[in-house]
Design an enzyme around this catalytic site. Structure first.
Site, PDB file in Angstrom:
ATOM      1  N   CYS A  88       0.842  -1.568   0.397  1.00 24.66           N
ATOM      2  CA  CYS A  88      -0.153  -0.282  -0.120  1.00 24.66           C
ATOM      3  C   CYS A  88       1.129   1.207   0.438  1.00 24.66           C
ATOM      4  O   CYS A  88       0.386   2.145   0.036  1.00 24.66           O
ATOM      5  CB  CYS A  88      -0.826  -0.086   1.397  1.00 24.66           C
ATOM      6  N   HIS A 231      -2.906   7.537   2.120  1.00 24.32           N
ATOM      7  CA  HIS A 231      -3.687   5.329   1.364  1.00 24.32           C
ATOM      8  C   HIS A 231      -4.726   5.551   1.775  1.00 24.32           C
ATOM      9  O   HIS A 231      -5.298   5.871   2.782  1.00 24.32           O
ATOM     10  CB  HIS A 231      -3.213   4.832   1.754  1.00 24.32           C
ATOM     11  N   ASN A 261      -9.581   0.044  -0.816  1.00 23.17           N
ATOM     12  CA  ASN A 261      -8.540   0.181  -0.846  1.00 23.17           C
ATOM     13  C   ASN A 261      -7.898  -0.755  -2.135  1.00 23.17           C
ATOM     14  O   ASN A 261      -8.014  -2.215  -2.171  1.00 23.17           O
ATOM     15  CB  ASN A 261      -8.252  -1.019   0.184  1.00 23.17           C
TER      16      ASN A 261
HETATM   17  N1  COA Z   1     -18.849  -8.575   8.792  1.00 22.57           N
HETATM   18  C1  COA Z   1     -18.706  -8.699   9.808  1.00 22.57           C
HETATM   19  N2  COA Z   1     -18.266  -8.725  10.607  1.00 22.57           N
HETATM   20  C2  COA Z   1     -16.609  -8.725  11.159  1.00 22.57           C
HETATM   21  C3  COA Z   1     -16.353  -8.397   9.645  1.00 22.57           C
HETATM   22  C4  COA Z   1     -17.478  -8.375   8.900  1.00 22.57           C
HETATM   23  N3  COA Z   1     -16.868  -8.079   7.253  1.00 22.57           N
HETATM   24  N4  COA Z   1     -14.742  -8.601   9.609  1.00 22.57           N
HETATM   25  C5  COA Z   1     -14.822  -8.379  10.607  1.00 22.57           C
HETATM   26  N5  COA Z   1     -15.986  -8.954  11.486  1.00 22.57           N
HETATM   27  C6  COA Z   1     -15.814  -9.239  13.112  1.00 22.57           C
HETATM   28  C7  COA Z   1     -15.453 -10.099  13.634  1.00 22.57           C
HETATM   29  O1  COA Z   1     -15.189 -11.047  13.367  1.00 22.57           O
HETATM   30  C8  COA Z   1     -15.468  -9.569  15.504  1.00 22.57           C
HETATM   31  O2  COA Z   1     -15.755 -10.478  16.126  1.00 22.57           O
HETATM   32  P1  COA Z   1     -15.772 -10.963  17.084  1.00 22.57           P
HETATM   33  O3  COA Z   1     -15.857 -10.278  18.265  1.00 22.57           O
HETATM   34  O4  COA Z   1     -17.401 -11.569  17.261  1.00 22.57           O
HETATM   35  O5  COA Z   1     -15.009 -11.747  17.226  1.00 22.57           O
HETATM   36  C9  COA Z   1     -15.432  -8.332  14.579  1.00 22.57           C
HETATM   37  O6  COA Z   1     -16.101  -8.281  13.460  1.00 22.57           O
HETATM   38  C10 COA Z   1     -14.418  -7.308  14.939  1.00 22.57           C
HETATM   39  O7  COA Z   1     -12.985  -7.393  14.400  1.00 22.57           O
HETATM   40  P2  COA Z   1     -12.349  -6.408  14.309  1.00 22.57           P
HETATM   41  O8  COA Z   1     -11.103  -7.545  13.148  1.00 22.57           O
HETATM   42  O9  COA Z   1     -12.002  -6.176  15.983  1.00 22.57           O
HETATM   43  O10 COA Z   1     -12.787  -5.992  14.022  1.00 22.57           O
HETATM   44  P3  COA Z   1     -12.177  -3.639  13.594  1.00 22.57           P
HETATM   45  O11 COA Z   1     -12.780  -3.070  13.588  1.00 22.57           O
HETATM   46  O12 COA Z   1     -10.651  -3.599  13.586  1.00 22.57           O
HETATM   47  O13 COA Z   1     -12.159  -3.474  11.451  1.00 22.57           O
HETATM   48  C11 COA Z   1     -10.793  -4.024   9.844  1.00 22.57           C
HETATM   49  C12 COA Z   1     -11.931  -5.064  10.699  1.00 22.57           C
HETATM   50  C13 COA Z   1     -10.325  -5.174   9.134  1.00 22.57           C
HETATM   51  C14 COA Z   1     -12.439  -3.320   8.918  1.00 22.57           C
HETATM   52  C15 COA Z   1      -9.580  -3.514  10.340  1.00 22.57           C
HETATM   53  O14 COA Z   1      -8.740  -4.130  11.742  1.00 22.57           O
HETATM   54  C16 COA Z   1      -9.286  -2.218   9.507  1.00 22.57           C
HETATM   55  O15 COA Z   1      -8.768  -2.200   8.761  1.00 22.57           O
HETATM   56  N6  COA Z   1      -7.475  -2.992  10.187  1.00 22.57           N
HETATM   57  C17 COA Z   1      -6.781  -2.354   8.894  1.00 22.57           C
HETATM   58  C18 COA Z   1      -6.755  -2.841   7.280  1.00 22.57           C
HETATM   59  C19 COA Z   1      -5.402  -2.759   6.445  1.00 22.57           C
HETATM   60  O16 COA Z   1      -5.363  -0.781   6.698  1.00 22.57           O
HETATM   61  N7  COA Z   1      -5.534  -3.195   5.898  1.00 22.57           N
HETATM   62  C20 COA Z   1      -4.510  -2.673   5.096  1.00 22.57           C
HETATM   63  C21 COA Z   1      -2.833  -1.902   5.124  1.00 22.57           C
HETATM   64  S1  COA Z   1      -2.822  -1.328   3.689  1.00 22.57           S
END
Ligand code: COA
Length: 306
Positions: A88, A231, A261
């Site tokens: 990224c 980004h 993304n």
């Molecule tokens: N729909 C519904 N629930 C979802 C889900 C989806 N698509 N994806 C994850 N969950 C659930 C998880 O299973 C978790 O459930 P649990 O509490 O029962 O275990 C809950 O949502 C919270 O998950 P978590 O990973 O803590 O959510 P989050 O708020 O961190 O959001 C992302 C998840 C991936 C959106 C976030 O972590 C993120 O944006 N991370 C960075 C990603 C990124 O920037 N990547 C590229 C780098 S360049």
């Protein structure tokens, strides 16, 4: 496809739509199209390009490089080039590399392309990643500035890599460590694997810090920035960084709602939107910033030239 809701995706990421390439389209196809559009905008012939940098983690194949494929497609005879792999952060690294090729005096025109077909490496049974990524490409043409440009162009870059975070976001198989086999396919190791929370925490912290430090060492604060073009990984990462930098929403380009993304393509796509919306003009101070897999971190500061 997976157990999720539109509401969850929009609230947690800011993403409303994404683009997915048709099966016949590969990264070099989108990259060449973006390059052509950039050249047309400036009225530059492909034969006038000195170098082509393609920032991507989804090349058509390991080799030849996507830069070679694009060069051939454009008929850019006389250009050299290479692919740059920084996930990224790819485009920010590419911009800096291109700027240095130009400022060395050895190149007049460098084409920097960010292109990724993420849909080819996404596991559409994994709800934590499949909702995030889209396909796209964008290109910028870097040209040597003249006296009338009044100091416009590249100002400074600050970057950092931290390989200790490598396991949190990666595509495990397909390289020399784990070459493709029946087992790697069965274990779904040719897809993106991510520890979302780890990456999120790191990105929020680093996006802010790298921008703050880059601005500081050039005698600026967030107040001086006309446009921050970050980004687009998660709207919450962008908002958190911009708020701490004191850059109001009117000075931050966010288009994650429409593209998701797109990895190396987010920044050129966002820049194109900023131009189309009339939000960039000559002399503006523009801050590009990204955090990505690796980990990779980078920010660069520019005076807009036209
Ligand atoms: N729909 C519904 N629930 C979802 C889900 C989806 N698509 N994806 C994850 N969950 C659930 C998880 O299973 C978790 O459930 P649990 O509490 O029962 O275990 C809950 O949502 C919270 O998950 P978590 O990973 O803590 O959510 P989050 O708020 O961190 O959001 C992302 C998840 C991936 C959106 C976030 O972590 C993120 O944006 N991370 C960075 C990603 C990124 O920037 N990547 C590229 C780098 S360049």
């Amino acid at each position: 496809m997976v157990d999720t809701t539109s509401q969850w995706i929009v609230e947690r990421t800011g993403i409303c739509e994404r683009r997915i390439a048709d099966p016949e389209t590969a990264t070099s196809d989108m990259a060449a199209e973006a390059a052509r559009a950039a050249l047309e905008q400036r009225g530059i012939a492909s034969s006038e390009i000195d170098a082509i940098l393609v920032c991507t983690v989804t090349p058509d194949m390991f080799f030849p490089s996507t830069a070679c494929l694009v060069q051939n497609r454009l008929g850019a005879r006389g250009a050299w080039g290479f692919d740059l792999v920084a996930a990224c952060s790819g485009f920010v690294y590419g911009l800096t590399t291109g700027a240095h090729l130009v400022s060395s005096g050895a190149h007049r025109r460098v084409l920097v392309i960010g292109a990724d077909t993420m849909s080819r490496i996404i596991d559409y049974t994994d709800r934590s990643t499949c909702i995030l990524f889209g396909d796209g490409a964008g290109a910028m043409l870097l040209e040597a500035s003249g006296e009338s440009d009044n100091g416009a162009g590249f100002i400074d870059f600050l970057g950092e890599i931290d390989g200790s975070g490598g396991d949190f976001l990666k595509m495990p198989a397909g390289g020399s460590r784990l070459p493709a086999s029946v087992e790697t396919v069965q274990q779904r190791l040719h897809y993106v694997h991510q520890e979302g929370q780890q990456v999120f925490k790191y990105a929020v912290k680093k996006m802010f810090e790298v921008c703050r430090d880059l601005l500081q060492r050039n005698g600026f604060t967030g107040d001086d920035v006309t446009m921050m073009i970050p980004h687009q990984a998660n709207r919450r990462i962008i908002t958190a960084a911009a708020e701490r930098l004191n850059i109001g929403p009117d000075r931050v380009l966010v288009n994650i709602d429409r593209y998701g993304n797109t990895t190396a393509a987010t920044i050129p796509l966002a820049t194109q939107d900023a131009i189309a919306q009339g939000r960039l003009k000559k002399g503006d101070l523009v801050l590009f910033a990204a955090v990505g897999a690796g980990y990779t971190v980078g920010a660069s500061l520019w005076r807009w030239a036209y």
